[in-house]
Every structure is written in C-alpha cells, then in structure tokens.
Scaffold this active site. Structure first.
Site, mmCIF file in Angstrom:
data_model
loop_
_atom_site.group_PDB
_atom_site.id
_atom_site.type_symbol
_atom_site.label_atom_id
_atom_site.label_comp_id
_atom_site.label_asym_id
_atom_site.label_seq_id
_atom_site.Cartn_x
_atom_site.Cartn_y
_atom_site.Cartn_z
ATOM 1 N N ARG A 1 0.873 -1.175 0.000
ATOM 2 C CA ARG A 1 0.000 0.000 0.000
ATOM 3 C C ARG A 1 0.914 1.229 0.000
ATOM 4 N NH1 ARG A 1 -1.977 -3.522 4.056
ATOM 5 N NH2 ARG A 1 -4.062 -4.350 3.609
ATOM 6 N N LYS B 1 -2.321 -2.908 8.006
ATOM 7 C CA LYS B 1 -3.543 -2.503 8.694
ATOM 8 C C LYS B 1 -3.675 -3.262 10.007
ATOM 9 C CE LYS B 1 -6.442 -1.012 4.827
ATOM 10 N NZ LYS B 1 -7.732 -1.227 4.129
ATOM 11 N N HIS C 1 -2.891 2.582 -5.807
ATOM 12 C CA HIS C 1 -3.441 1.313 -5.330
ATOM 13 C C HIS C 1 -3.623 0.308 -6.471
ATOM 14 C CE1 HIS C 1 -4.804 -0.720 -1.750
ATOM 15 N NE2 HIS C 1 -5.876 -1.166 -2.381
ATOM 16 N N ARG D 1 -0.763 -2.064 -6.710
ATOM 17 C CA ARG D 1 -0.891 -3.190 -5.774
ATOM 18 C C ARG D 1 -1.844 -4.245 -6.342
ATOM 19 N NH1 ARG D 1 -1.108 -4.803 -0.108
ATOM 20 N NH2 ARG D 1 -3.247 -5.198 0.593
ATOM 21 N N HIS E 1 -3.887 -9.486 3.667
ATOM 22 C CA HIS E 1 -5.339 -9.540 3.819
ATOM 23 C C HIS E 1 -5.692 -10.426 5.008
ATOM 24 C CE1 HIS E 1 -6.134 -8.565 -0.712
ATOM 25 N NE2 HIS E 1 -5.951 -7.486 0.024
ATOM 26 N N TYR F 1 -9.396 -11.289 -6.757
ATOM 27 C CA TYR F 1 -8.476 -11.307 -7.890
ATOM 28 C C TYR F 1 -8.706 -12.496 -8.813
ATOM 29 C CZ TYR F 1 -6.165 -7.603 -5.359
ATOM 30 O OH TYR F 1 -5.920 -6.422 -4.715
#
Length: 306
Positions: A161, A184, A252, A255, A278, A287
């Site tokens: 990110r 995150k 983004h 990524r 994730h 994806y």
C-alpha cells in the site's frame, strides 16, 4: 452534527478504545467508526426528539432503523457506504448490549442494502511497466524522479500500500531481501523484495540531497520532510494521461496489478493473501474474479465460434 447524550458519547469512546486496544484496529478505521456511529446516534436524537442516553437506545425499533437508512439514502449515500455504516452501528450496539443488558434486536435484525462488490482494476503488465518508466519522467530533478520511480516500483514489485511504502524508515535502506511490513491493524508480514525494487531505492538514496536518518522516513519531500502520498498520486496522474490510461490507474492499482499478475502466473492464492496482508481469504479471492473476467474476454475475442 447533532450532539448526543454524555452517556452515549462515553459509551462510544469506550467501544472505540476497545477496538483500538484489544483488536488492533487501524486509526483511520477508528475514525470512520466514530463518524458512522456518532451520525447514527445524532439521527436518533433528532428522529426521537430526545438525547439518546443509554436508556433511550433501548427503545430503538424496526421503524426507527428503517427511518435512519431511508434518511441516509436520501442524502445520497450509496448502498455500499450504508452497509458499512450499518456494520459499525451493529458492532457498537452488540458491544453495548453485552455490557449494559440493552435489547438491540431491532438494530441487529436490520438488513444491509444489497450491492455488487467492485472488482479490483489492475493494469496490464506492459502498462504497469510503462507507468513506472513514465512516472520517472514527471520531474526534471533527478533525485525526485528517482524517488517517485522507487515508490511506484515498490507498489508494483512488492504489492505494498502507498502508506506502507511511505512508512519505510531510513534504517530500511539498503533494502533487504525480505521486508517486515506493518500493515492494517498493526499486523506484520514478511514481503520479499525483488531486485528491481532494491535497485530503484538504492538509486534514489544515492541521489537524495537530504540526510536520511535511521528513525526518519526513507522517502522525503523536496524540503526534507516526509513525502506526501499526494505527490505520488499527482505524478501518476500525469503519467497516465500521457499513456492514455484510465483514471483507475492509481497507486493502489499498482498493488492490484501485483496480485493479479502473480495469480495469472500461477501464484498460490494463500501465498498472495499473506503477501498482501489480507485478513480474510475472501478479500484476496476478488483477484480470481478479475483473472476469470480477463480469460473470458480473451476467449470471446479469439475463439472462432465466439
């Protein structure tokens, strides 16, 4: 925003602190939760004509929830955004019910509006490479050009990110074979660093006129302060116009491109999940839908009977 009762404000603050301390929720997410729940409490204050203390929250019914959701949609809130707000409200009220014995069935039974998940919009492989090359052309100052190319190379080459790339410290240079990235929620993950990324960062460091300190940011602005993500966004915006790429060609998207191209090359979905950081595999599975959509597009264009 309509003020709410001190008791409700205090409960909201305690819930947010719980999310921050025990669950490691990211600060940006904390602020989003604060706005979502405070907005809900403010609406109920106006709607019911009284400050929503903890006792008043017991009286929220199905009709009140419908009124809140209708008001949000009337103000132009999308189904996706309303679903996010409702999720925050349910989480807060569930927490409150466990601690205060409040009956919140009407809130928890409210159904989120349906919406279609947007698929990630990656760049084609040649477009991703061209973006890195053209970002470097957006500045006539050699070290700035090298800096921007290094950041975008990290986004595409390592799947970072932009906040993670700009969060690197001077001590991270020269880049190792594997970076420990804190993403995150404060979760740390190992990310392999490709040679192109190490070389791009090394070139930037060689040309940078400012002194890089171990505890300071690796990527600096022209005055020596931390680099703003807006500068990378701006450089990419200029590059995509020159390349004729859509507005979705953002930092983004690099990524997204990293993940999609790995998957297309036979990458394991679980491994890609770990590389991206994730929390849920379902997020990474988006994806596969992108890859399938592209496969069908090629099929329809190339198959003689299509």
């Amino acid at each position: 925003m309509t003020p709410v009762s001190p008791a409700a404000s205090d409960a909201l603050a305690r819930w947010l602190e719980t999310r921050r301390a025990l669950e490691g929720t990211a600060e940006n997410t904390i602020e989003a939760y604060r706005g979502d729940v405070a907005g809900f409490l403010g609406f109920m204050t106006r709607h019911m004509g009284e400050p929503q203390g903890l006792g008043a929250l017991r009286r929220i019914g199905v009709a009140d929830m419908r009124a809140w959701m209708a008001d949000a949609r009337a103000e132009g809130l999308t189904a996706r955004s309303l679903a996010r707000k409702l999720s925050a409200v349910k989480s807060f009220m569930r927490w409150l019910a466990e601690r205060e014995g409040i009956e919140v069935t009407a809130v928890l039974s409210a159904r989120a509006p349906r919406f279609t998940n947007k698929l990630p919009r990656p760049l084609a492989e040649d477009a991703a490479r061209a973006m890195i090359d053209h970002v470097e052309l957006q500045s006539e100052t050699p070290w700035v050009a090298a800096r921007d190319a290094a950041v975008v190379t990290l986004l595409y080459g390592c799947g970072l990110r932009i906040s993670e790339a700009l969060g690197l410290k001077g001590a991270d240079s020269p880049l190792p074979g594997v970076l420990r990235i804190r993403g995150k929620g404060g979760k740390e993950r190992p990310v392999p660093v490709i040679g192109a990324a190490r070389d791009a960062v090394a070139e930037y460091v060689r040309l940078c006129p400012h002194v890089l300190t171990p505890d300071g940011p690796l990527f600096l602005g022209v005055r020596g302060g931390p680099l703003s993500p807006r500068l990378i966004q701006g450089a990419m915006a200029k590059a995509r116009m020159q390349l004729g790429l859509p507005a979705s060609a953002t930092p983004h998207a690099m990524r997204h491109s990293f993940a999609t191209h790995l998957l297309a090359a036979g990458g394991d979905l679980r491994a890609i999940q770990e590389l991206l950081g994730h929390a849920s595999l379902s997020t990474t599975q988006a994806y596969t839908a992108v890859d399938t959509a592209r496969l069908m597009e090629v099929y329809e264009k190339a198959h003689p009977r299509a």
